[in-house]
Design a protein around this motif. Structure first.
Motif, PDB file in Angstrom:
ATOM      1  N   UNK A 207      30.217  46.240  53.951  1.00  0.00           N
ATOM      2  CA  UNK A 207      31.209  45.471  53.182  1.00  0.00           C
ATOM      3  C   UNK A 207      32.637  45.858  53.551  1.00  0.00           C
ATOM      4  N   UNK A 208      32.813  47.070  54.125  1.00  0.00           N
ATOM      5  CA  UNK A 208      34.149  47.504  54.541  1.00  0.00           C
ATOM      6  C   UNK A 208      34.544  46.923  55.891  1.00  0.00           C
ATOM      7  N   UNK A 209      33.638  46.151  56.503  1.00  0.00           N
ATOM      8  CA  UNK A 209      33.932  45.504  57.776  1.00  0.00           C
ATOM      9  C   UNK A 209      33.517  46.300  58.995  1.00  0.00           C
ATOM     10  N   UNK A 210      32.883  47.448  58.774  1.00  0.00           N
ATOM     11  CA  UNK A 210      32.432  48.274  59.899  1.00  0.00           C
ATOM     12  C   UNK A 210      31.042  47.835  60.341  1.00  0.00           C
ATOM     13  N   UNK A 211      30.763  48.026  61.614  1.00  0.00           N
ATOM     14  CA  UNK A 211      29.442  47.700  62.164  1.00  0.00           C
ATOM     15  C   UNK A 211      28.718  49.003  62.478  1.00  0.00           C
ATOM     16  N   UNK A 212      27.504  49.175  61.944  1.00  0.00           N
ATOM     17  CA  UNK A 212      26.772  50.418  62.215  1.00  0.00           C
ATOM     18  C   UNK A 212      26.577  50.624  63.712  1.00  0.00           C
ATOM     19  N   UNK A 213      26.827  51.843  64.154  1.00  0.00           N
ATOM     20  CA  UNK A 213      26.616  52.177  65.565  1.00  0.00           C
ATOM     21  C   UNK A 213      25.318  52.964  65.718  1.00  0.00           C
ATOM     22  N   UNK A 214      25.102  53.460  66.902  1.00  0.00           N
ATOM     23  CA  UNK A 214      23.867  54.193  67.193  1.00  0.00           C
ATOM     24  C   UNK A 214      23.716  55.426  66.299  1.00  0.00           C
ATOM     25  N   UNK A 215      24.806  56.174  66.111  1.00  0.00           N
ATOM     26  CA  UNK A 215      24.740  57.399  65.304  1.00  0.00           C
ATOM     27  C   UNK A 215      24.368  57.073  63.860  1.00  0.00           C
ATOM     28  N   UNK A 216      24.994  56.041  63.297  1.00  0.00           N
ATOM     29  CA  UNK A 216      24.723  55.655  61.907  1.00  0.00           C
ATOM     30  C   UNK A 216      23.260  55.261  61.734  1.00  0.00           C
ATOM     31  N   UNK A 241      15.902  49.588  68.968  1.00  0.00           N
ATOM     32  CA  UNK A 241      15.471  49.136  70.292  1.00  0.00           C
ATOM     33  C   UNK A 241      16.141  47.818  70.657  1.00  0.00           C
ATOM     34  N   UNK A 242      16.174  46.900  69.689  1.00  0.00           N
ATOM     35  CA  UNK A 242      16.765  45.577  69.934  1.00  0.00           C
ATOM     36  C   UNK A 242      18.262  45.668  70.208  1.00  0.00           C
ATOM     37  N   UNK A 243      18.909  46.669  69.612  1.00  0.00           N
ATOM     38  CA  UNK A 243      20.355  46.837  69.786  1.00  0.00           C
ATOM     39  C   UNK A 243      20.693  47.651  71.030  1.00  0.00           C
ATOM     40  N   UNK A 244      19.651  48.111  71.713  1.00  0.00           N
ATOM     41  CA  UNK A 244      19.889  48.928  72.906  1.00  0.00           C
ATOM     42  C   UNK A 244      20.257  50.354  72.585  1.00  0.00           C
ATOM     43  N   UNK A 245      19.955  50.802  71.336  1.00  0.00           N
ATOM     44  CA  UNK A 245      20.303  52.157  70.908  1.00  0.00           C
ATOM     45  C   UNK A 245      19.134  53.134  71.029  1.00  0.00           C
TER      46      UNK A 245
END
Length: 565
Positions: A207-216, A241-245
């Motif tokens: 909701x804060x506008x951030x996109x979860x990355x691999x670490x998250x 896997x789908x996100x390439x992470x």
């Protein structure tokens, strides 16, 4: 025409491309030609930290102090960062104290660096609070970096509520949390598997506008896995896997480890096999987890086969994987593979750690190759490793039973002199090996130093044997050691000692000394020994002298007995 600032550019260039050897040569040349300034030292310390060479950094800093060169906060901050990266906590806080004594005022970067060093300290949270109080007392304001470091400290020391409080305070102070802040709080939730709180935090993140990355996402996977929510964890792994992470093994390792520890060994095996089928590169961590899990579950042959599979596919090892494979081979008594792994360690120049040594010691004992177990303990002790007392005590007993009492005594001495307090029972154990083996001089050393820790029964066995066949020149010293232990020496023991002396007329002075010492300690000989001494009084030149000594003995003994009563 070169100026110091030009040299600094060259210095930073080789640091950025990780050419550590050239970096040191450039710095050395600058030092030789007196072309160093504050920025030179600051940059050099930074790169020494990245190259894990804290010892060199401290050496250079020492040369600065010897030259009375004035350093600023920036240089100290770079050195602090170097020390923290290398885990040199003692040197880190010692340098900080020197900064304060030298009149330097630490800035926010100083405190941020010091706080990051608290993550791996045993009482890191308490130390962090001290630093925060100092920071506030200096009028400095905590920024988002400081808050992020505090969140990471709370996560590493299982202070979940405190982490939540700092996260709220971060927002209240007008700072926008970034992915690092969210990741650190998620990590705090993962320790106790607070998956509901973790899911709410993920909603807040999005909701804060951030996109979860691999670490998250990987941290959230850890929350689900530790909480036993394996279906959710598998769904999240698919998303990774789908996100390439999930191109490396870490995400799979988290799930595999949790499944194995949850008793789901075959589900763990399935995920592991899927990882291999998808061509995910493993540096050995996933293999290590699976080998250990199979061993714990009793599938030792499967564990060994998996170790062999990794060995066939990989030319290089790290110490963790090497120890895991070594343990798998040892547990199946595959001596050929054990020796092959030891040879590989030498080839790869990998230094064994405590786990390596203890694994080998256990294996050699089980295989009844006691001389190799002994040599491994010697090697471990020589290289400065802390000996496992329980294991070495077991080896010591086995060496004694196998007919190697001298080696058993050597193991005892290594444990005794390894700068630690050993279990009292160890002294009695080694005595039980030395006395039957006839190593009475060594047994005397044990009693002399630790007699108060040895039972009266063992002391009596030793005393009996020593008076019969021990070194006659040490009898009086042995008597003193036995008395010092608190054991009341029996008249039978004195009788045997007197018989030994009577048989050796040239030792008459030692007998006189013994009789005189007995008088001072309140001991007296029994009637049989008294008659034997008087009968052979001519050996001592003056019968009257012997009679007087024995008379004094009886008088002293009566006084002692009255006091005891």
């Amino acid at each position: 025409m070169l100026q110091t600032q030009d040299c600094n550019i060259i210095l930073r260039h080789y640091g950025e491309i990780r050419r550590w050897d050239v970096l040191s040569k450039v710095f050395g040349w600058m030092q030789e030609h007196d072309m160093l300034n504050i920025a030179s030292y600051s940059s050099y310390f930074k790169y020494l930290g990245l190259s894990r060479n804290a010892a060199k950094a401290l050496q250079v800093y020492g040369s600065i102090q010897d030259q009375s060169t004035r350093v600023n906060v920036s240089v100290c901050n770079s050195l602090l960062g170097c020390l923290v990266k290398n885990g040199r906590s003692d040197s880190t806080f010692k340098l900080y104290d020197e900064m304060i004594r030298g009149g330097l005022s630490p800035d926010l970067f100083t405190y941020s660096t010091l706080l990051s060093g608290c993550m791996k300290l045993k009482h890191g949270y308490a130390k962090a609070m001290e630093l925060i109080n100092e920071l506030n007392s200096r009028g400095l304001q905590m920024d988002s970096v400081i808050y992020g470091t505090l969140l990471a400290i709370c996560a590493s020391h299982n202070y979940c509520e405190e982490a939540e409080a700092y996260f709220k305070k971060l927002k209240d102070k007008g700072h926008n949390p970034n992915l690092f802040h969210y990741s650190s709080l998620l990590n705090a939730y993962s320790v106790n598997s607070y998956y509901e709180k973790a899911e709410l935090l993920m909603k807040d993140l999005r909701s804060s506008g951030l996109t979860p990355n691999k670490v998250i996402l990987t941290t959230l996977l850890k929350v689900y896995s530790k909480g036993g929510l394996f279906e959710k964890a598998k769904e999240l792994l698919t998303e990774l896997e789908a996100s390439g992470f999930a191109q490396d093994e870490m995400a799979y390792c988290i799930l595999i480890d949790a499944l194995a520890k949850g008793g789901k060994i075959w589900e763990a095996t399935m995920v592991f096999n899927e990882m291999k089928e998808k061509g995910v590169k493993s540096d050995g961590y996933a293999f290590s987890i699976m080998i250990s899990a199979l061993h714990r579950s009793g599938y030792r042959e499967e564990a060994k086969n998996l170790a062999k599979e990794f060995e066939d596919q990989n030319a290089t090892y790290d110490l963790v994987m090497l120890n895991t494979s070594l343990r798998a081979y040892c547990n199946t008594y595959d001596t050929e593979s054990v020796m092959r792994m030891l040879k590989k360690m030498d080839e790869l120049n990998i230094s064994p750690d405590d786990i390596t040594f203890n694994t080998l010691i256990r294996y050699f004992c089980k295989a009844k190759v006691y001389h190799l177990a002994y040599k491994t303990i010697v090697d471990m002790h020589t290289k400065g490793h802390q000996l496992n007392e329980e294991l070495c005590s077991e080896v010591m007993v086995q060496l004694g039973e196998a007919g190697f009492p001298s080696e058993a005594f050597s193991v005892y001495n290594m444990m005794r002199y390894s700068k630690r307090t050993v279990c009292k029972s160890l002294h009695e154990k080694v005595l039980g090996i030395l006395v039957p083996a006839g190593l009475l001089k060594d047994a005397y050393i044990v009693i002399k130093d630790n007699g108060e820790s040895i039972s009266p029964r063992s002391l009596e066995k030793f005393a009996t044997q020593f008076m019969i066949s021990g070194n006659i020149n040490l009898i009086n010293d042995v008597m003193k050691a036995l008395n010092h232990s608190g054991w009341r020496i029996s008249q039978e023991t004195f009788g045997r000692a007197i018989q030994r002396y009577i048989q050796k007329p040239d030792k008459k002075q030692l007998l006189l000394c013994l009789l005189d010492w007995m008088t001072g300690q309140g001991y007296s000989v029994d009637s049989s020994s008294r008659n034997l001494v008087l009968k052979n009084a001519q050996l001592f030149g003056q019968k009257q002298l012997i009679a007087e000594i024995l008379s004094k003995q009886q008088a002293a003994s009566r006084i002692t007995n009255k006091l005891i009563d």
